[in-house]
Enzyme design. Structure first.
Site, short mmCIF file in Angstrom:
data_model
loop_
_atom_site.label_atom_id
_atom_site.label_comp_id
_atom_site.label_asym_id
_atom_site.label_seq_id
_atom_site.Cartn_x
_atom_site.Cartn_y
_atom_site.Cartn_z
N ASP A 95 1.19 28.14 -6.66
CA ASP A 95 0.88 27.41 -5.43
C ASP A 95 0.50 28.44 -4.38
OD1 ASP A 95 0.47 25.05 -4.05
OD2 ASP A 95 2.48 24.98 -3.23
N ARG A 113 -4.23 35.53 -5.19
CA ARG A 113 -4.01 34.96 -6.52
C ARG A 113 -4.07 36.05 -7.58
NH1 ARG A 113 -5.57 30.28 -5.51
NH2 ARG A 113 -7.66 31.05 -5.07
N ASN A 131 -11.50 27.64 -15.14
CA ASN A 131 -11.89 29.00 -14.74
C ASN A 131 -10.67 29.90 -14.55
OD1 ASN A 131 -14.68 28.58 -14.70
ND2 ASN A 131 -14.47 27.51 -12.73
P1 ITT Z 1 -4.14 22.81 -7.66
O1 ITT Z 1 -2.71 22.62 -7.24
O2 ITT Z 1 -4.70 21.66 -8.45
O3 ITT Z 1 -4.40 24.13 -8.36
P2 ITT Z 1 -4.70 23.01 -4.80
O4 ITT Z 1 -5.87 22.51 -4.00
O5 ITT Z 1 -3.33 22.53 -4.43
O6 ITT Z 1 -5.06 22.80 -6.33
P3 ITT Z 1 -3.75 25.69 -4.27
O7 ITT Z 1 -2.33 25.25 -4.34
O8 ITT Z 1 -4.14 26.91 -5.03
O9 ITT Z 1 -4.78 24.58 -4.73
O10 ITT Z 1 -4.13 25.93 -2.75
C1 ITT Z 1 -3.76 25.05 -1.69
C2 ITT Z 1 -4.85 25.06 -0.63
O11 ITT Z 1 -4.92 26.37 -0.04
C3 ITT Z 1 -6.25 24.80 -1.18
O12 ITT Z 1 -6.55 23.43 -1.19
C4 ITT Z 1 -7.12 25.56 -0.21
O13 ITT Z 1 -7.36 24.79 0.94
C5 ITT Z 1 -6.26 26.75 0.17
N1 ITT Z 1 -6.56 27.92 -0.67
C6 ITT Z 1 -5.89 28.33 -1.79
N2 ITT Z 1 -6.44 29.43 -2.30
C7 ITT Z 1 -7.48 29.73 -1.50
C8 ITT Z 1 -8.43 30.76 -1.51
O14 ITT Z 1 -8.46 31.69 -2.45
N3 ITT Z 1 -9.35 30.78 -0.53
C9 ITT Z 1 -9.36 29.85 0.42
N4 ITT Z 1 -8.51 28.83 0.50
C10 ITT Z 1 -7.56 28.77 -0.46
#
Ligand code: ITT
Length: 191
Positions: A69, A178, A13
């Site tokens: 990240d 993001r 997505n």
């Molecule tokens: P990938 O690295 O595989 O993309 P991840 O779970 O580590 O997956 P992120 O680095 O984007 O994803 O985000 C870290 C954490 O922050 C994620 O597990 C969520 O708990 C939180 N998070 C990130 N973006 C968010 C959003 O838009 N809304 C709510 N929580 C978010």
């Protein structure tokens, strides 16, 4: 021929969303380049983790690449959980447990201000560039709404009376951390 660029994610997505904004590039995700292993995210900053992922792809697969990240930074908790947002309550990456822990740790704090911050690291033509997107807001006292993911039910963005989890994806994507970081990347690539 379009220039190939890897987005170090397996989230289709995310890939489709960003591809639509970059018609001059052919974006590839990790699966497309045969990268099936989990890339270690062991740095202690968002910048560090984004760079680790982008460097991993550049070194092993040779493609120019970008990676993101994200963390939730809570002012009165010294910007925690930050880079540890996914695993705040343990290795299970359990969103409900993460939110419960945050609500407990904030129960005696009057300052509930917080921000989501996304960092993108781009490796292009041998150089590294960073892009950032921030959305300010506050942590609610309880979970509200069923949409979104992660900490969305307890985060209310500035200027709104609803949590991220009470917004449609389109509404959230107009103002999200993001989306802002991706827009900064796109402005740079389209220059
Ligand atoms: P990938 O690295 O595989 O993309 P991840 O779970 O580590 O997956 P992120 O680095 O984007 O994803 O985000 C870290 C954490 O922050 C994620 O597990 C969520 O708990 C939180 N998070 C990130 N973006 C968010 C959003 O838009 N809304 C709510 N929580 C978010």
């Amino acid at each position: 021929m379009k220039k190939k660029l890897v987005f170090a994610t397996n989230n289709r997505n995310k890939l489709i969303e960003v591809q639509a904004m970059l018609p001059d590039y052919e974006l590839l995700c990790l699966e497309d380049i045969g990268c099936t292993e989990e890339i270690p995210e062991t740095a202690d900053t968002l910048e560090g983790n984004a760079l680790l992922k982008a460097t991993y792809v550049k070194d092993r697969f040779g493609f120019d690449c970008f990676a993101d990240d994200t963390g939730l930074e809570v002012t009165s908790l010294n910007n925690e959980p930050g880079v540890y947002s996914a695993r705040y309550a343990g290795e299970g990456k359990d969103s409900n447990a993460n939110m419960d822990k945050l609500l407990t740790n904030l129960s005696s704090e009057s300052d509930r201000s917080a921000r989501f911050r996304t960092v993108i690291a781009l490796i292009s033509n041998g150089k590294t560039h960073y892009f950032e997107g921030i959305v300010n807001g506050e942590i609610l006292h309880s979970k509200q709404g069923n949409d979104g993911f992660g900490y969305d039910p307890i985060f209310q963005p500035e200027g709104f009376n609803v949590s991220f989890a009470e917004m449609t994806l389109q509404e959230k994507n107009k103002i999200s951390h993001r989306a802002r970081a991706v827009n900064a990347l796109i402005n740079y690539l389209n220059k």
